[in-house]
Structure formats: structure tokens, C-alpha cells
Motif scaffolding. Structure first.
Motif, PDB file in Angstrom:
ATOM      1  N   GLU A   1       4.301  -0.567   5.097  1.00 36.30           N
ATOM      2  CA  GLU A   1       4.203  -0.525   3.644  1.00 36.30           C
ATOM      3  C   GLU A   1       4.266   0.908   3.127  1.00 36.30           C
ATOM      4  O   GLU A   1       4.905   1.183   2.103  1.00 36.30           O
ATOM      5  N   LEU A   2       3.600   1.817   3.823  1.00 34.95           N
ATOM      6  CA  LEU A   2       3.586   3.204   3.385  1.00 34.95           C
ATOM      7  C   LEU A   2       4.977   3.837   3.440  1.00 34.95           C
ATOM      8  O   LEU A   2       5.288   4.736   2.655  1.00 34.95           O
ATOM      9  N   LEU A   3       5.824   3.353   4.358  1.00 37.30           N
ATOM     10  CA  LEU A   3       7.133   3.963   4.564  1.00 37.30           C
ATOM     11  C   LEU A   3       8.301   3.082   4.124  1.00 37.30           C
ATOM     12  O   LEU A   3       9.452   3.505   4.207  1.00 37.30           O
TER      13      LEU A   3
ATOM     14  N   ALA B   1       0.818  -1.208   0.000  1.00 37.28           N
ATOM     15  CA  ALA B   1       0.000   0.000   0.000  1.00 37.28           C
ATOM     16  C   ALA B   1       0.852   1.257   0.000  1.00 37.28           C
ATOM     17  O   ALA B   1       1.920   1.295   0.610  1.00 37.28           O
ATOM     18  N   THR B   2       0.375   2.288  -0.699  1.00 37.02           N
ATOM     19  CA  THR B   2       1.027   3.597  -0.676  1.00 37.02           C
ATOM     20  C   THR B   2       0.104   4.681  -0.130  1.00 37.02           C
ATOM     21  O   THR B   2       0.562   5.776   0.176  1.00 37.02           O
ATOM     22  N   ALA B   3      -1.194   4.398  -0.027  1.00 43.00           N
ATOM     23  CA  ALA B   3      -2.141   5.360   0.543  1.00 43.00           C
ATOM     24  C   ALA B   3      -3.388   4.618   0.984  1.00 43.00           C
ATOM     25  O   ALA B   3      -3.721   3.553   0.461  1.00 43.00           O
ATOM     26  N   VAL B   4      -4.052   5.170   1.982  1.00 42.76           N
ATOM     27  CA  VAL B   4      -5.322   4.643   2.473  1.00 42.76           C
ATOM     28  C   VAL B   4      -6.362   5.744   2.334  1.00 42.76           C
ATOM     29  O   VAL B   4      -6.151   6.866   2.791  1.00 42.76           O
ATOM     30  N   LEU B   5      -7.490   5.431   1.696  1.00 51.35           N
ATOM     31  CA  LEU B   5      -8.539   6.412   1.434  1.00 51.35           C
ATOM     32  C   LEU B   5      -9.832   6.005   2.109  1.00 51.35           C
ATOM     33  O   LEU B   5     -10.070   4.819   2.360  1.00 51.35           O
ATOM     34  N   GLY B   6     -10.696   6.993   2.394  1.00 52.55           N
ATOM     35  CA  GLY B   6     -11.954   6.729   3.079  1.00 52.55           C
ATOM     36  C   GLY B   6     -13.148   7.371   2.398  1.00 52.55           C
ATOM     37  O   GLY B   6     -13.049   7.870   1.269  1.00 52.55           O
ATOM     38  N   VAL B   7     -14.269   7.369   3.095  1.00 51.68           N
ATOM     39  CA  VAL B   7     -15.534   7.852   2.545  1.00 51.68           C
ATOM     40  C   VAL B   7     -15.399   9.301   2.076  1.00 51.68           C
ATOM     41  O   VAL B   7     -14.874  10.159   2.785  1.00 51.68           O
ATOM     42  N   GLY B   8     -15.885   9.548   0.845  1.00 51.42           N
ATOM     43  CA  GLY B   8     -15.809  10.879   0.260  1.00 51.42           C
ATOM     44  C   GLY B   8     -14.581  11.093  -0.591  1.00 51.42           C
ATOM     45  O   GLY B   8     -14.501  12.078  -1.336  1.00 51.42           O
ATOM     46  N   ASP B   9     -13.598  10.192  -0.501  1.00 55.18           N
ATOM     47  CA  ASP B   9     -12.391  10.300  -1.315  1.00 55.18           C
ATOM     48  C   ASP B   9     -12.636   9.700  -2.696  1.00 55.18           C
ATOM     49  O   ASP B   9     -13.510   8.856  -2.885  1.00 55.18           O
ATOM     50  N   SER B  10     -11.837  10.120  -3.645  1.00 53.56           N
ATOM     51  CA  SER B  10     -11.942   9.625  -5.014  1.00 53.56           C
ATOM     52  C   SER B  10     -10.586   9.084  -5.454  1.00 53.56           C
ATOM     53  O   SER B  10      -9.545   9.442  -4.906  1.00 53.56           O
ATOM     54  N   LEU B  11     -10.599   8.232  -6.459  1.00 56.73           N
ATOM     55  CA  LEU B  11      -9.361   7.675  -7.000  1.00 56.73           C
ATOM     56  C   LEU B  11      -9.537   7.365  -8.471  1.00 56.73           C
ATOM     57  O   LEU B  11     -10.643   7.074  -8.917  1.00 56.73           O
ATOM     58  N   GLY B  12      -8.456   7.476  -9.202  1.00 54.00           N
ATOM     59  CA  GLY B  12      -8.470   7.134 -10.618  1.00 54.00           C
ATOM     60  C   GLY B  12      -8.631   8.308 -11.562  1.00 54.00           C
ATOM     61  O   GLY B  12      -8.626   8.122 -12.779  1.00 54.00           O
ATOM     62  N   GLU B  13      -8.735   9.532 -11.028  1.00 55.67           N
ATOM     63  CA  GLU B  13      -8.976  10.673 -11.913  1.00 55.67           C
ATOM     64  C   GLU B  13      -7.769  10.994 -12.794  1.00 55.67           C
ATOM     65  O   GLU B  13      -7.927  11.393 -13.951  1.00 55.67           O
ATOM     66  N   ILE B  14      -6.549  10.865 -12.233  1.00 61.33           N
ATOM     67  CA  ILE B  14      -5.371  11.302 -12.979  1.00 61.33           C
ATOM     68  C   ILE B  14      -5.167  10.455 -14.230  1.00 61.33           C
ATOM     69  O   ILE B  14      -4.893  10.981 -15.322  1.00 61.33           O
TER      70      ILE B  14
END
Length: 227
Positions: free
Chosen positions: A183-185, A75-88
């Protein structure tokens, strides 16, 4: 950094792109989105997939990263409710560059690229907001990467946990495991455990199963700057 932070689920303090849109634009995109449910461990997207749109997390939590050749997920990031992914990847018209996995039973909305591009064409002001957010994300990521690659494990972990807390001065509960922190670090679980013991002895954090409470965010900030 922004105050936008999901205290229980998120590892980034910067705003993500969907949150930058105005309320009317967000509502319009939500209304036309398709909903998808994922069990814990379910694969949401994989590196190399065609980016025909992006995801909005409506329930649960998602880990973003990469599957290694041996099948382990890093893992490189953890996202939660209201977050978005895949736009870039969607904006670049290129395949996905990261994998995404549900950390718990989750529900996500999929917003198609053509609907998003149509909205931006009708409202150039939304495009300007997105460009500003992208610039802020890039700067914050450069600062974060530079910071977490320097110094001792304790210093790096203190910096990342301070990033979790953002601008908060009150205790913040973060639903994250020691394995995920490592994992993040890029640190071993044993190294993370040792550093967390030091931060706990300093009164900055307290630990429980699958969760870290940031008791003194300002203390973590100071430790992240120490030699």
C-alpha cells in the motif's frame, strides 16, 4: 534524515511536529489533553473532518491514508508512540485530508487548536522550530517520493526499508505486513513478496509474521541506488 524513529511501529524517519517542541511545551500540552482509546481498526479521524486540534499517539500504532470507494483502506504512513498527526490541517484551518486508523489497541491524546495556538503566541521560538521541521519534512518527502517512484520493485522496497532504519547500522525490527508495504508503494502483495525474497537472499532482511527485520541497513541503501 533524523535519527528519530520508532523501530517497531513507524514508517517515517523525519521528526513530526510535536517532537520539535521543547520539553516544557510538550508537558503543558499533554496536561491539558483529552485521552481517547481505540480498538484495532478503530477510525481516529476521517477525510473531511473539521481540524479542531491534533492527535498524539501515547500507546499503540496508527496507519494514515485514505479509504477507497470500495471501503478498502490504503495506507501511506505508519506512526507509533510519540508521533503526532493532524497538525497541518489544524494550522491551515482546513478539513482533514487523510483518514487515520488504529493498527492495534491504541490510546491517543487530543490537543485542542486553541491551546496550541496560545502556546505559540507566548513563545515565538517554538514557532520558528516548527517552521524548520515543516521545511525538513517537505524536503525529505520530495526526496522519498522521487526515490520510491523510480526503478524496480526491489529497488523501491529497499529504499523504503532503508528509510525505516534511518541512521541505524544495527538490525531494526519493523512491525509491518507485506500488504502494508504494498500500500505504501502502490505494489501488489505478490510483487512485494517476490522483492522481499530477493532482499532476504541478499542477506539484507529476514521475515516473520507481521514483521520484517532489517539485518543490513547499509546493504538496503546500496540496493536502493542500484539500477
Amino acid at each position: 534524515m533524523s535519527n528519530i524513529l520508532h523501530f517497531a511501529e513507524r514508517s517515517l524517519a523525519t521528526p513530526l511536529l510535536f517532537s520539535t517542541l521543547g520539553a516544557e511545551a510538550q508537558d503543558e500540552l499533554r496536561r491539558g489533553a483529552s485521552r481517547h482509546r481505540f480498538a484495532e481498526g478503530g477510525i481516529i479521524q476521517q477525510r473531511g473532518d473539521e481540524a479542531r486540534g491534533f492527535w498524539l499517539i501515547e500507546q499503540g500504532s496508527v496507519a494514515v491514508g485514505q479509504f477507497l470507494p470500495d471501503g478498502e483502506f490504503r495506507a501511506t504512513a505508519v506512526l507509533g508512540v510519540g508521533d503526532s498527526l493532524g497538525e497541518i490541517a489544524m494550522f491551515a484551518h482546513r478539513p482533514r485530508v487523510v483518514d487515520a486508523v488504529a493498527r492495534m489497541p491504541s490510546e491517543l491524546a487530543f490537543i485542542r487548536a486553541d491551546r496550541f495556538e496560545d502556546l505559540l503566541a507566548r513563545d515565538p521560538g517554538e514557532m520558528r522550530s516548527l517552521l524548520g521541521t515543516l521545511s525538513a519534512q517537505l524536503q525529505d518527502m520530495i526526496d522519498l517520493v522521487a526515490g520510491i517512484r523510480q526503478g524496480s520493485a526491489r529497488r523501491r522496497i529497499a529504499g523504503l526499508l532503508a528509510n525505516f532504519a534511518g541512521a541505524s547500522t544495527s538490525p531494526v525490527a519493523v512491525a509491518i505486513t507485506q500488504q502494508e508495504l504494498g500500500e505504501l508503494l502502490g505494489l501488489s502483495r505478490a510483487t512485494v513478496n517476490s522483492a522481499l525474497r530477493e532482499l532476504e537472499a541478499a542477506g539484507c532482511v529476514s521475515r516473520s509474521y507481521g514483521r520484517i527485520v532489517i539485518d543490513r541497513p547499509e546493504g538496503l541503501t546500496m540496493l536502493s541506488l542500484a539500477d
